[in-house]
Design a protein around this motif. Structure first.
Motif, PDB file in Angstrom:
ATOM      1  N   ARG A  55      -6.915  -3.284   1.329  1.00 29.47           N
ATOM      2  CA  ARG A  55      -5.872  -3.767   0.412  1.00 29.47           C
ATOM      3  C   ARG A  55      -6.049  -3.150  -0.982  1.00 29.47           C
ATOM      4  O   ARG A  55      -5.073  -2.772  -1.633  1.00 29.47           O
ATOM      5  CB  ARG A  55      -5.927  -5.289   0.344  1.00 29.47           C
ATOM      6  CG  ARG A  55      -4.826  -5.895  -0.458  1.00 29.47           C
ATOM      7  CD  ARG A  55      -4.885  -7.396  -0.371  1.00 29.47           C
ATOM      8  NE  ARG A  55      -3.812  -7.970  -1.156  1.00 29.47           N
ATOM      9  CZ  ARG A  55      -3.494  -9.223  -1.151  1.00 29.47           C
ATOM     10  NH1 ARG A  55      -4.184 -10.079  -0.405  1.00 29.47           N
ATOM     11  NH2 ARG A  55      -2.514  -9.668  -1.891  1.00 29.47           N
ATOM     12  N   THR A  56      -7.309  -3.042  -1.429  1.00 32.42           N
ATOM     13  CA  THR A  56      -7.588  -2.421  -2.725  1.00 32.42           C
ATOM     14  C   THR A  56      -7.191  -0.957  -2.712  1.00 32.42           C
ATOM     15  O   THR A  56      -6.547  -0.461  -3.649  1.00 32.42           O
ATOM     16  CB  THR A  56      -9.082  -2.569  -3.083  1.00 32.42           C
ATOM     17  OG1 THR A  56      -9.380  -3.956  -3.221  1.00 32.42           O
ATOM     18  CG2 THR A  56      -9.440  -1.834  -4.361  1.00 32.42           C
ATOM     19  N   ALA A  59      -3.342  -0.663  -2.737  1.00 27.68           N
ATOM     20  CA  ALA A  59      -2.767  -0.986  -4.047  1.00 27.68           C
ATOM     21  C   ALA A  59      -3.046   0.127  -5.056  1.00 27.68           C
ATOM     22  O   ALA A  59      -2.142   0.554  -5.798  1.00 27.68           O
ATOM     23  CB  ALA A  59      -3.333  -2.308  -4.551  1.00 27.68           C
TER      24      ALA A  59
END
Length: 77
Positions: A55-56, A59
């Motif tokens: 997810r990091t 993003a």
């Protein structure tokens, strides 16, 4: 072997300068660009290699692309 590049040299220089600025301002985002774009790793592979969540990576990948787009758009003459 020589490879012909069909791109304006000033665009190549601007992209190189933008990537260098990204490295100075946001080193982790620059590393993600290197791994995703230049090395060709997936989000999951990049996350595992960097020790962060997918997810990091996702993003920051999106943020880096937007940052580079804005920077390069601002460099147009």
């Amino acid at each position: 072997e020589l490879v012909a590049i069909d791109q304006d040299p000033s665009e190549v220089v601007a992209a190189d300068e933008a990537l260098a600025q990204l490295e100075r301002d946001h080193p982790r985002m620059a590393q993600i660009v290197d791994l995703r774009y230049f090395v060709g790793l997936t989000v999951d592979q990049t996350a595992e290699l960097m020790g962060v969540s997918p997810r990091t990576v996702d993003a920051e990948w999106r943020l880096a692309k937007a940052w580079l787009h804005r920077h390069l758009a601002g460099c147009e003459t």
